[in-house]
Design an enzyme around this catalytic site. Structure first.
Site, PDB file in Angstrom:
ATOM      1  N   SER A 691       0.637  -1.079  -0.025  1.00 22.36           N
ATOM      2  CA  SER A 691      -0.148   0.474  -0.202  1.00 22.36           C
ATOM      3  C   SER A 691       0.548   0.962  -0.382  1.00 22.36           C
ATOM      4  O   SER A 691       0.445   2.075  -0.557  1.00 22.36           O
ATOM      5  CB  SER A 691      -1.180  -0.109   1.451  1.00 22.36           C
ATOM      6  OG  SER A 691      -0.146  -0.158   2.420  1.00 22.36           O
ATOM      7  N   LYS A 734      -6.154   4.080   8.364  1.00 24.56           N
ATOM      8  CA  LYS A 734      -5.564   4.801   8.139  1.00 24.56           C
ATOM      9  C   LYS A 734      -5.953   6.321   7.830  1.00 24.56           C
ATOM     10  O   LYS A 734      -5.409   6.720   8.083  1.00 24.56           O
ATOM     11  CB  LYS A 734      -5.249   4.215   6.247  1.00 24.56           C
ATOM     12  CG  LYS A 734      -4.180   2.940   6.062  1.00 24.56           C
ATOM     13  CD  LYS A 734      -3.940   2.480   4.773  1.00 24.56           C
ATOM     14  CE  LYS A 734      -3.720   1.106   4.847  1.00 24.56           C
ATOM     15  NZ  LYS A 734      -3.133   0.648   3.297  1.00 24.56           N
TER      16      LYS A 734
END
Length: 786
Positions: A691, A734
């Site tokens: 990611s 996140k």
């Protein structure tokens, strides 16, 4: 011609009238009277009593015929069979209650031609059915055969006197023989009436022979059964006598075994346990063996433990489900804050269970970081359903026998944890929590994950076989819930049998609500405090969450609140203070120095420094990615304890930049003249995953072009060699990490756009989200134009 026919009919009618006889009618309920039979009758109905009295006042003759339906107390002519017996009353006795006892003798067969109603009873015109003719050879043969069969029937039937057979042989009239035999054999009422109504005597005798043959076969079988029963009774008495002798001898020798009373009590318990047929047979066979063993033998102890285990299992005991969905929702909300997805799934199960009682229970797997309430949620499900709760911890289990049990050949053998937990729960339909299913391992003793395949498969667990009990037990009514921290650590085949529900962790606001509504009141009660004695404001709780804990759950938060309560309790117990207030300003007095510094990354724009987002087991984090260019030969250096996947993402990002260096304005030939060093700080923490690919690409391109990266932008997404941005996991955590660090502009993959609906409203209002399909979209939003 018509006149002749008319005269013939009139002549026949006159002859009919001449052969008929007017007689009182006595309808019978469950009896058919045959000629040549003497039978006692109890007459109770008023009409019937009047008919008997009328017959006695006349010549004593009356006509008896059976009713078609015995339950009819007031029969009409159509309710009475037309063929009956002309009978004579031999004796009559009036009873005190108005009924009459009579003894009648059947004289001859007759048919009712017409009814002549009297005031209180029926009078009928009866046509005699006496048929007299020559007795031919066939008739004689039938008479002899019928007499032989009747003699055999009398020998087998103890209800008929033995002298009946010789007297029947002396009857020379076929009608009389047929009527006598038919009157003495056991046949249904309808068949007897059918015999009485048959005019052809040869036909009647042929059918009687067939009926006698059938009855003889039945009587022979009854005699065999009676003989066998008598033998068994004699054998049982003999066994009882020998057993008593054996017991007396053993008492003399001092070798007394289990008493008959104990064995009897155990047998009653086995029967009352309502086991399956196989289990009951197994238990009873073990009891039979135990009755022949001295109690001090090791084998007797093993058998006794086995039988006790079978009796203790809840074969038929179950709790009734509480299917009130509103009540279940209330219970779940009382026990847990947030966790909308697992609560919704449990309520769906309850709704389907309410509509379909035959539904098999699902196998739910709660996957999430430590402290988010997986185990306590299982207890809440049991409370909401009104079921018992059973829990087995699978952490560190590596022996298959822990699940399936040990075979009874081993000393100290025990059933597996599944069966033991059901015995403790005392219910066959508990909520069964298999905790830490991802912590199991396998060795030479077997693989417990493979043993759980049968337990957690709805198609197989209706016949779960534990090695100890050696009989099938039905687990289909059990609601299994498993918990795990990491999904990839679960055996793939086992994971396929479960419905995974992810518990992602709590936001700061959710933790605040949980602390305010659950943790603080709980710790106040545990430490003997009240809200009046300890006042803790939201600022103190938020500071505890941010600077003294770093977790996805609330376990450490509860410990810190407990520490505060203990400090306050000491102050109050020493008498120094009567009321204590805890705020963000004085929190350090109770918890000491902060354990974690708040993440406050610099929001200044800088060349070669991009802000990425990472997911960890304790939630999301900010990830600074730094790129530095140096003169060299085009070497790439990656530091910060990066995993293989993250290293590959960095190489893919640089390959894409190199392929499009002219388009982006990167330094020409950098791959030959410049060394590139990419570093991710906090090198003691291992990092991996794809990611960070977009952030690495932005950081590297910034260093190569000299264009600074916006400091107020954070990004996540996997990059491909074609520059596409692929979706990643942990979006909620996140974004919350970025919001916590006061970064309100976030770039994420376009395919993760749907996950924004799961965010708290306060986050979606304050943050700006940019969705990117390619790395060009990311670069356009993150790099500052010159």
């Amino acid at each position: 011609m018509g006149t002749k026919l008319k005269r013939k009919v009139q002549s026949k009618k006159r002859r009919h009238r001449a052969e008929t006889e007017l007689l009182p009618l006595l309808p019978l309920k469950d009896v058919v009277v045959f000629p040549h039979m003497v039978m006692p009758l109890l007459v109770g109905r008023e009409k019937s009593v009047k008919a008997v009295e009328a017959a006695v006042l006349a010549d004593g003759f009356l006509f008896v015929a059976a009713q078609k339906a015995s339950e009819n107390e007031t029969p009409s002519p159509r309710d009475i069979h037309s063929v009956g017996t002309r009978s004579k009353i031999i004796q009559m006795l009036k009873m005190p209650d108005g009924s009459v006892r009579i003894l009648i003798e059947g004289i001859s067969r007759g048919r009712i031609v017409s009814y002549r109603p009297e005031k209180s009873y029926f009078k009928v015109a009866v046509l005699s059915l006496i048929r007299k003719g020559e007795v031919n050879i066939r008739t004689k043969a039938l008479m002899r055969t019928l007499a032989d069969f009747f003699e055999t029937y009398v020998e087998l039937n103890p209800r008929i006197p033995a002298d009946m057979a010789p007297s029947v042989r002396e009857i020379g009239d076929p009608e009389g023989l047929a009527d006598t035999v038919c009157g003495h054999i056991m046949l249904p009422l309808s068949e007897k009436q059918e015999f009485l109504s048959t005019d052809d005597v040869e036909q009647r005798m042929s059918r009687l022979v067939a009926a006698l043959n059938s009855e003889i076969e039945i009587l022979q079988i009854e005699r065999e059964i009676t003989s066998k029963v008598r033998e068994q009774i004699e054998r049982g008495q003999k066994a009882f006598y020998l057993t008593e002798q054996k017991k007396a001898i053993e008492e003399e020798l001092g070798k007394e075994g289990l008493s008959d009373n104990e064995i009897t009590q155990l047998r009653k318990k086995v029967v009352s346990a309502k086991m399956t047929q196989g289990a009951e047979e197994k238990a009873l066979s073990q009891l039979e063996r135990m009755s022949k063993m001295p109690p001090i033998s090791p084998e007797a102890t093993v058998s006794r433990n086995y039988v006790d285990c079978l009796i203790s299992l809840p074969w038929s005991k179950r709790t009734r489900d509480n299917l009130d969905i509103k009540n279940a929702e209330k219970v779940l909300n009382e026990d847990h804050y947030a966790l909308a997805e697992p609560k919704e799934r449990i309520l769906e199960y309850l709704a389907v269970r309410k509509l379909s009682r035959k539904m098999r229970g699902p196998v739910l797997c709660f996957v999430g970081p430590p402290g988010v309430g997986k185990t306590s949620l299982g207890k809440s499900v049991a409370r909401a359903l009104g079921r018992r709760f059973a829990r087995v911890s699978l952490g560190g289990v590596r022996d298959e026998a822990e699940i399936r049990g040990h075979r009874r050949t081993y000393i100290g053998a025990l059933p597996g944890s599944i069966i033991q937990s059901l015995i403790k729960a005392k219910s066959r339909n508990p909520v069964f929590l298999l905790d830490e299913i991802d912590k199991m391992s396998a060795d030479f003793r077997g693989d417990p994950s493979s043993a759980l395949l049968e337990v957690l498969d709805p198609e197989q667990n209706h016949a779960f076989n534990d090695h100890y009990i050696e009989v099938d037990f039905d687990l289909s009514d059990v609601l299994f819930i498993t918990t795990a921290n990491l999904e990839y650590s679960i055996h793939p085949t086992l994971l396929d049998r479960m419905e995974v529900i992810r518990l992602p962790g709590y936001t700061e606001w959710e933790k605040l609500e949980i602390a305010r509504g659950f943790l603080v009141p709980k710790q106040l009660r545990a430490n003997g405090l009240t809200k009046r004695k300890l006042k803790m404001d939201d600022g103190a709780i938020l500071k505890t969450i941010r600077q003294y804990t770093r977790e996805a759950g609330v376990r450490n938060l509860e410990r810190e609140i407990s520490r505060i309560c203990r400090k306050v309790a000491r102050k109050l117990a020493s008498g120094r203070e009567s009321i204590v207030s805890v705020s963000a300003s004085n929190l350090r007095r109770f918890l000491g120095n902060a354990k974690f510094r708040p993440q406050r990354p610099s929001r200044r724009s800088a060349v070669g420094v991009a802000t990425g987002l990472a997911w960890t087991e304790v939630g999301g984090e900010i990830l600074k990615i730094e790129t530095l260019l140096m003169d060299g030969k085009g070497d790439l250096t990656l530091t910060g304890q990066l995993g293989d996947v993250m290293k590959e993402s960095a190489k893919a990002a640089l390959s894409y930049i190199r392929a499009h260096q002219e388009e982006f304005g990167a330094k020409n030939g950098f791959h030959k003249k410049k060394d590139i060093h990419i570093h991710i700080p906090e090198g003691q923490v291992p990092k991996d995953g794809p990611s960070a690919g977009a952030a690495i690409a932005v950081s590297a391109l910034s260093a190569l072009t000299g264009r600074p990266v916006r400091g107020d932008v954070a990004m996540t997404g996997e990059i491909t060699l074609l520059g596409n941005i692929l979706p990643v996991g942990g979006i909620k955590e996140k974004i919350l990490a970025a919001h916590r660090s006061r970064i309100f502009k976030i770039i994420l993959p376009w395919e993760n756009k749907s996950e924004l609906k799961k965010l708290p409203e306060v986050v979606t209002k304050e943050c700006e989200f940019i969705t990117a399909k390619s790395i060009k979209d990311v670069i356009g939003a993150a790099l500052i134009m010159r």
